[in-house]
Design a protein around this motif. Sequence first.
Motif, PDB file in Angstrom:
ATOM      1  N   ILE A 232       0.894  -1.258   0.057  1.00 43.90           N
ATOM      2  CA  ILE A 232       0.008   0.015   0.134  1.00 43.90           C
ATOM      3  C   ILE A 232       0.915   1.360  -0.048  1.00 43.90           C
ATOM      4  CG2 ILE A 232      -0.235   0.304   2.436  1.00 43.90           C
ATOM      5  CD1 ILE A 232      -3.246   0.810   2.360  1.00 43.90           C
ATOM      6  N   THR A 233       0.647   2.200  -0.827  1.00 43.53           N
ATOM      7  CA  THR A 233       1.363   3.395  -0.785  1.00 43.53           C
ATOM      8  C   THR A 233       0.941   4.435   0.203  1.00 43.53           C
ATOM      9  OG1 THR A 233      -0.513   4.515  -2.199  1.00 43.53           O
ATOM     10  CG2 THR A 233       1.586   3.368  -3.364  1.00 43.53           C
TER      11      THR A 233
ATOM     12  N   SER B 236      -0.131   7.553  -0.508  1.00 43.28           N
ATOM     13  CA  SER B 236      -1.381   8.217  -0.799  1.00 43.28           C
ATOM     14  C   SER B 236      -2.485   7.371  -0.397  1.00 43.28           C
ATOM     15  CB  SER B 236      -1.015   8.424  -2.374  1.00 43.28           C
ATOM     16  OG  SER B 236      -2.235   8.912  -2.789  1.00 43.28           O
ATOM     17  N   ASP B 237      -2.304   5.923  -0.760  1.00 44.57           N
ATOM     18  CA  ASP B 237      -3.655   5.166  -0.692  1.00 44.57           C
ATOM     19  C   ASP B 237      -4.009   5.027   1.019  1.00 44.57           C
ATOM     20  OD1 ASP B 237      -5.769   3.193  -1.281  1.00 44.57           O
ATOM     21  OD2 ASP B 237      -4.297   1.579  -1.418  1.00 44.57           O
TER      22      ASP B 237
ATOM     23  N   ASP C 238      -5.786   8.336   1.824  1.00 46.62           N
ATOM     24  CA  ASP C 238      -7.083   8.392   1.393  1.00 46.62           C
ATOM     25  C   ASP C 238      -7.986   7.537   2.364  1.00 46.62           C
ATOM     26  OD1 ASP C 238      -6.445   9.939  -0.766  1.00 46.62           O
ATOM     27  OD2 ASP C 238      -6.171   8.242  -2.365  1.00 46.62           O
ATOM     28  N   ARG C 239      -7.570   6.245   2.700  1.00 39.19           N
ATOM     29  CA  ARG C 239      -8.297   5.403   3.449  1.00 39.19           C
ATOM     30  C   ARG C 239      -8.560   5.925   5.005  1.00 39.19           C
ATOM     31  NH1 ARG C 239      -8.241  -0.216   1.778  1.00 39.19           N
ATOM     32  NH2 ARG C 239      -7.079  -0.210  -0.336  1.00 39.19           N
TER      33      ARG C 239
ATOM     34  N   GLN D 218      -1.528  13.178   2.580  1.00 39.26           N
ATOM     35  CA  GLN D 218      -0.356  12.151   2.228  1.00 39.26           C
ATOM     36  C   GLN D 218       0.770  13.002   2.906  1.00 39.26           C
ATOM     37  OE1 GLN D 218       2.476  12.820   0.240  1.00 39.26           O
ATOM     38  NE2 GLN D 218       3.199  11.054   0.644  1.00 39.26           N
TER      39      GLN D 218
END
Length: 111
Positions: free
Chosen positions: A29-30, A32-33, A36-37, A42
Amino acid sequence: MLHRENRIKKYHLSSAADLIKETMDYYSITQSDLADRLGVSQKNISDILNRKRFLNEVVALRIEKVMGISSELLLALDSNYKLRLAKENNEVTKADSKSPLFLQQYDWVTA
């Protein structure tokens, strides 16, 4: 073998950032991801992972919900990490019994 000259190694100290990074790597997982979650920026995630910022209770609870890592564990890791840093950086002066700041019993107390 036990020997007086053997040194006890310091316990490896990690922060919540280490556990979060490990979990991110495991799930590929990044930042950024994850941001978002979690509903954060970020930049916020980057700062946490680089130990420029530490978790607060709200973010820890969101991480628990998204990643399944105990919020209590995350906050304890960060708290222990910050305490160790403060001790290593001598941010807290050692109590000196001759210091006027060191707690002294009043000479008139007989208990």
